[in-house]
Design a protein around this motif. Structure first.
Motif, mmCIF file in Angstrom:
data_model
loop_
_atom_site.group_PDB
_atom_site.id
_atom_site.type_symbol
_atom_site.label_atom_id
_atom_site.label_comp_id
_atom_site.label_asym_id
_atom_site.label_seq_id
_atom_site.Cartn_x
_atom_site.Cartn_y
_atom_site.Cartn_z
ATOM 1 N N PRO A 65 0.812 -1.230 0.000
ATOM 2 C CA PRO A 65 0.000 0.000 0.000
ATOM 3 C C PRO A 65 0.843 1.279 0.000
ATOM 4 C CG PRO A 65 -0.869 -1.577 1.573
ATOM 5 C CD PRO A 65 0.443 -2.117 1.113
ATOM 6 N N GLN A 66 1.916 1.299 0.787
ATOM 7 C CA GLN A 66 2.741 2.500 0.837
ATOM 8 C C GLN A 66 3.407 2.767 -0.516
ATOM 9 O OE1 GLN A 66 5.479 2.610 4.088
ATOM 10 N NE2 GLN A 66 3.900 2.464 5.662
ATOM 11 N N ASP A 67 3.853 1.702 -1.199
ATOM 12 C CA ASP A 67 4.459 1.881 -2.522
ATOM 13 C C ASP A 67 3.430 2.387 -3.530
ATOM 14 O OD1 ASP A 67 6.871 1.050 -1.547
ATOM 15 O OD2 ASP A 67 6.667 -1.024 -2.257
ATOM 16 N N LEU A 68 2.218 1.839 -3.463
ATOM 17 C CA LEU A 68 1.176 2.281 -4.379
ATOM 18 C C LEU A 68 0.762 3.721 -4.099
ATOM 19 C CD1 LEU A 68 -1.068 -0.925 -4.519
ATOM 20 C CD2 LEU A 68 0.391 -0.034 -6.333
ATOM 21 N N PHE A 69 0.712 4.096 -2.829
ATOM 22 C CA PHE A 69 0.352 5.460 -2.454
ATOM 23 C C PHE A 69 1.397 6.450 -2.986
ATOM 24 C CE2 PHE A 69 0.504 8.784 1.038
ATOM 25 C CZ PHE A 69 -0.558 9.515 0.530
ATOM 26 N N ALA A 70 2.678 6.137 -2.779
ATOM 27 C CA ALA A 70 3.746 7.010 -3.270
ATOM 28 C C ALA A 70 3.729 7.095 -4.799
ATOM 29 C CB ALA A 70 5.097 6.496 -2.782
ATOM 30 N N ILE A 95 -6.994 10.829 -9.082
ATOM 31 C CA ILE A 95 -6.472 9.494 -8.780
ATOM 32 C C ILE A 95 -7.076 9.086 -7.441
ATOM 33 C CG2 ILE A 95 -4.429 8.072 -8.377
ATOM 34 C CD1 ILE A 95 -2.827 10.039 -10.057
ATOM 35 N N ARG A 96 -7.995 8.124 -7.460
ATOM 36 C CA ARG A 96 -8.721 7.720 -6.254
ATOM 37 C C ARG A 96 -8.282 6.327 -5.839
ATOM 38 N NH1 ARG A 96 -12.573 10.617 -9.291
ATOM 39 N NH2 ARG A 96 -13.359 12.480 -8.171
ATOM 40 N N LEU A 97 -7.905 6.236 -4.562
ATOM 41 C CA LEU A 97 -7.507 4.971 -3.953
ATOM 42 C C LEU A 97 -8.668 4.496 -3.100
ATOM 43 C CD1 LEU A 97 -3.907 6.006 -2.808
ATOM 44 C CD2 LEU A 97 -4.652 5.209 -5.051
ATOM 45 N N ASP A 98 -9.332 3.468 -3.593
ATOM 46 C CA ASP A 98 -10.552 2.983 -2.917
ATOM 47 C C ASP A 98 -11.526 4.135 -2.672
ATOM 48 O OD1 ASP A 98 -9.785 0.297 -2.851
ATOM 49 O OD2 ASP A 98 -8.649 0.581 -0.998
ATOM 50 N N GLY A 99 -11.686 4.990 -3.672
ATOM 51 C CA GLY A 99 -12.653 6.077 -3.609
ATOM 52 C C GLY A 99 -12.149 7.365 -3.004
ATOM 53 N N GLN A 100 -10.936 7.385 -2.459
ATOM 54 C CA GLN A 100 -10.400 8.574 -1.807
ATOM 55 C C GLN A 100 -9.311 9.198 -2.675
ATOM 56 O OE1 GLN A 100 -8.921 7.824 2.122
ATOM 57 N NE2 GLN A 100 -8.799 9.977 2.687
ATOM 58 N N GLU A 101 -9.423 10.538 -2.912
ATOM 59 C CA GLU A 101 -8.437 11.227 -3.734
ATOM 60 C C GLU A 101 -7.053 11.114 -3.097
ATOM 61 O OE1 GLU A 101 -7.290 12.989 -7.135
ATOM 62 O OE2 GLU A 101 -9.416 12.676 -6.664
ATOM 63 N N ALA A 102 -6.091 10.629 -3.857
ATOM 64 C CA ALA A 102 -4.757 10.375 -3.312
ATOM 65 C C ALA A 102 -4.114 11.653 -2.802
ATOM 66 C CB ALA A 102 -3.876 9.716 -4.378
ATOM 67 N N ALA A 103 -4.331 12.770 -3.504
ATOM 68 C CA ALA A 103 -3.689 14.025 -3.123
ATOM 69 C C ALA A 103 -4.208 14.568 -1.802
ATOM 70 C CB ALA A 103 -3.887 15.059 -4.225
ATOM 71 N N LEU A 104 -5.405 14.103 -1.358
ATOM 72 C CA LEU A 104 -5.993 14.591 -0.118
ATOM 73 C C LEU A 104 -5.698 13.703 1.084
ATOM 74 C CD1 LEU A 104 -9.478 15.720 -1.488
ATOM 75 C CD2 LEU A 104 -7.402 17.085 -1.174
ATOM 76 N N ILE A 105 -5.034 12.584 0.833
ATOM 77 C CA ILE A 105 -4.689 11.679 1.934
ATOM 78 C C ILE A 105 -3.459 12.209 2.644
ATOM 79 C CG2 ILE A 105 -3.957 9.334 2.527
ATOM 80 C CD1 ILE A 105 -5.465 8.343 0.078
ATOM 81 N N PRO A 106 -3.492 12.382 3.986
ATOM 82 C CA PRO A 106 -2.325 12.878 4.712
ATOM 83 C C PRO A 106 -1.105 11.996 4.460
ATOM 84 C CG PRO A 106 -4.249 12.872 6.133
ATOM 85 C CD PRO A 106 -4.643 12.136 4.888
ATOM 86 N N PRO A 107 0.028 12.589 4.121
ATOM 87 C CA PRO A 107 1.222 11.776 3.829
ATOM 88 C C PRO A 107 1.652 10.886 4.982
ATOM 89 C CG PRO A 107 1.519 14.036 3.092
ATOM 90 C CD PRO A 107 0.268 14.022 3.899
#
Length: 603
Positions: A65-70, A95-107
């Protein structure tokens, strides 16, 4: 104690469970969907998919998951650059990860698992140039026509235009030319891009010193001479490329890196560094070719690089052919050749050679020794020529009896090579022309031999799957009559190098009484259709024809023969392994099937 022992067993069981859980694979990515909205640009869609880092990660089986998020965070920039390259500057990328915008996910709080990724791209409208200006330009510089008002405002066009402008100044001698201030303004309402870029030419530069770097066994003075850098002259990037090419083609260096100094010296001179790494000093190799009629041919060589510390080369080679063949006896050859680069200028190489040859051919026998010296001039990357003076002594026996020849010769050659691959060409052409005047020193007739070899290659279809290859060979001996010409200078036809399917050197001039001799004129025609079946295997259909005449030039009074067949090629790092099966088509010189096995294309 019993209670404590029971607790220990429980802890051990929990540890085993924990280890088992940690060893389980990460949750797999169930789906990755990349869509292009509000556009039917198939080229853009394909390019976006190829550019996506997430698509690459999915193909490589990345599930962490961390690799995919990065990777998702990096994909925003990658996809945006692709849109810019196609002239879209108001695109929206989700770019949505399981429905959540990747850019809005806290790093610092990445998702613990990712099962679905949706990439949605709306390119928006295409932009065109409102202003397209790069200045100043070197005299004679022409920017790409796509960089103009009203043209699609692709970022790749801007980059190419800037590079063209910088290259123009460098070719004029301004080695440190670089882009200066740049203004790129996108007007989203008007859907236009204004591009204004300044170029800073800097001063005109002259070549300074060539500075060898590394631990080469070649003397620094020789490296300087071989490179041929024109010190004191106006800078030219072509001269940099030429210097690197001259060093590489000696074969002495494993790697060559020619770089420009970062800063200029006095009077705007610029030093050049040549970092070289030596090749192994010794090399040897061997080859073999076999035919069911011509027999086995074996060859080998040994080479010494940098013999005297000046990138000289010494090569010794030998061969034996006709082993187990049914045409003539065994032929032997032994030769040594010395070469020294940059003797008469950076592009001229000196050579000297000594060759011994014993020939037992169907129509003649010969023992021959040749010693010669000469020079090779390299005019360009594709054109070179030889000029030589040599002395040849031979003892021969043929239909005209036993004879001796002592000849002073002046071999001259010109080679023009525009093939895309020397070992396995798919396009281009090759021409080799040779003229050898000879003068008899012991009463022999004076004359000359002319040989011409032209080959052409054309690719058909996609990925060079089909290749058409053609070859024309011409030969002529002028001066002496047929009975007075050296047998080794006359021509025969038949065999792997001329007409496959016909016996080796089976076509000559019929002298009557069952005796033949080589001809004073020769014409050879060959054609092949090569079809690639896999990455390494090709099928070949071919046809060859040959003519031999008693006169110096073709006049139709001689005889033709021909052959055709099928072949198989298997590509290797040293060239294709070749298997040809051929049979006669016309002529009276042979019958039955002949088989040829060797390395390299037939031509």
């Amino acid at each position: 104690m019993a209670q404590r022992s029971g607790i220990l067993h429980i802890f051990k069981a929990l540890a085993v469970v924990a280890l088992g859980v940690s060893a389980l694979p990460a949750h797999a990515l169930d789906s990755l969907d990349i869509t292009l909205r509000n556009s039917d640009n198939t080229s853009l869609r394909t390019r976006l998919r190829l550019a996506s880092l997430l698509r690459t990660a999915d193909k490589e089986g990345v599930t962490d998951p961390q690799d995919l998020f990065a990777t998702a965070l990096a994909d925003y920039q990658r996809l945006l650059e692709t849109l810019y390259a196609y002239g879209y500057y108001s695109g929206v990328i989700n770019i949505r990860l399981d429905g959540q915008e990747a850019a809005l996910i806290p790093p610092l709080s990445p998702p613990k698992q990712i099962s679905r990724i949706d990439v949605s791209i709306d390119p928006g409208p295409p932009f065109v140039f409102a202003t397209a200006r790069i200045a100043p330009l070197a005299p004679g510089t022409t920017l790409p026509p796509e960089f103009a008002r009203g043209q699609r405002a692709r970022s790749s066009v801007v980059l190419d235009s800037v590079q063209t402008a910088v290259t123009g100044w460098r070719e004029a001698g301004y080695a440190k030319a670089t882009p200066g201030a740049r203004t790129l303004t996108a007007d989203h309402a008007a859907r236009t891009l204004s591009a204004q870029i300044a170029i800073l030419p800097g001063p005109q530069v002259r070549f300074g010193r060539l500075i060898p770097a590394g631990t080469s066994a070649v003397r620094a003075r020789r490296i300087h001479r071989i490179a041929g850098l024109p010190e004191g002259e106006v800078f030219s990037p072509q001269e940099i490329d030429k210097a690197a090419t001259r060093l590489r083609r000696t074969g002495t260096f494993r790697s060559v890196d020619v770089t420009e100094a970062k800063t200029l010296g006095p009077d705007n001179t610029m030093d050049i560094t040549a970092a070289v790494v030596d090749e192994k000093r010794h090399r040897f190799g061997a080859g073999a070719e076999i035919s069911n009629v011509e027999g086995l041919a074996l060859s080998g060589f040994w080479m010494h690089r940098n013999l005297l510390g000046g990138a000289e080369r010494l090569r010794v080679e030998g061969s034996a052919s006709g082993i187990g063949g049914t045409t003539g006896g065994i032929d032997y050859a032994l030769g040594t050749r010395f070469e020294r680069p940059a003797v008469f200028g950076a592009d001229t190489k000196f050579f000297a050679h000594l060759d011994l040859e014993v020939l037992d051919e169907p129509d003649f026998k010969s023992n021959e020794a040749t010693a010669g010296v000469g020079a090779t001039r390299i005019f360009s990357d594709h054109l070179e020529g030889d000029l030589e003076i040599a002395l040849t002594y031979s003892e021969t026996e043929d239909a005209f009896g036993k004879r001796r020849f002592t000849l002073l010769t002046f071999p001259t050659a010109l080679r023009w090579d525009l093939r895309d691959n020397i070992l396995n060409p798919t396009r281009g052409h090759y021409i080799n022309a040779n003229v050898t005047p000879f003068f008899g020193l012991s009463g022999e007739d004076t004359g000359g031999q002319i040989k011409f070899d032209s080959r052409i290659y054309r690719s058909l279809g996609s990925n060079d799957r089909f290749v058409v290859a053609g070859r024309v060979q011409l030969g002529s001996v002028v001066g002496p009559a047929l009975a007075d010409a050296p047998p080794t200078y006359l021509f025969h036809s038949g065999g792997g190098g001329t007409v496959r399917g016909q016996p080796y050197q089976s076509l000559g001039v019929d002298l009557g009484g069952g005796t033949t001799a080589g001809g004073r004129s020769f014409v050879g025609l060959s054609g092949e259709l090569r079809a690639r079946m896999t990455d390494t295997i090709s099928l070949v259909g071919f046809a060859d024809a040959g003519y031999i005449g008693a006169e110096s030039f073709y006049d139709g009074s001689g005889e033709w023969h021909s052959g055709a067949g099928l072949g198989l090629r298997y590509d290797t790092v040293v060239g294709p392994v070749r298997l040809d099966i051929a049979a006669p088509l016309s002529g009276s010189t042979g019958e039955g099937v002949q088989v040829y096995v060797g390395i390299g294309q037939a031509f």
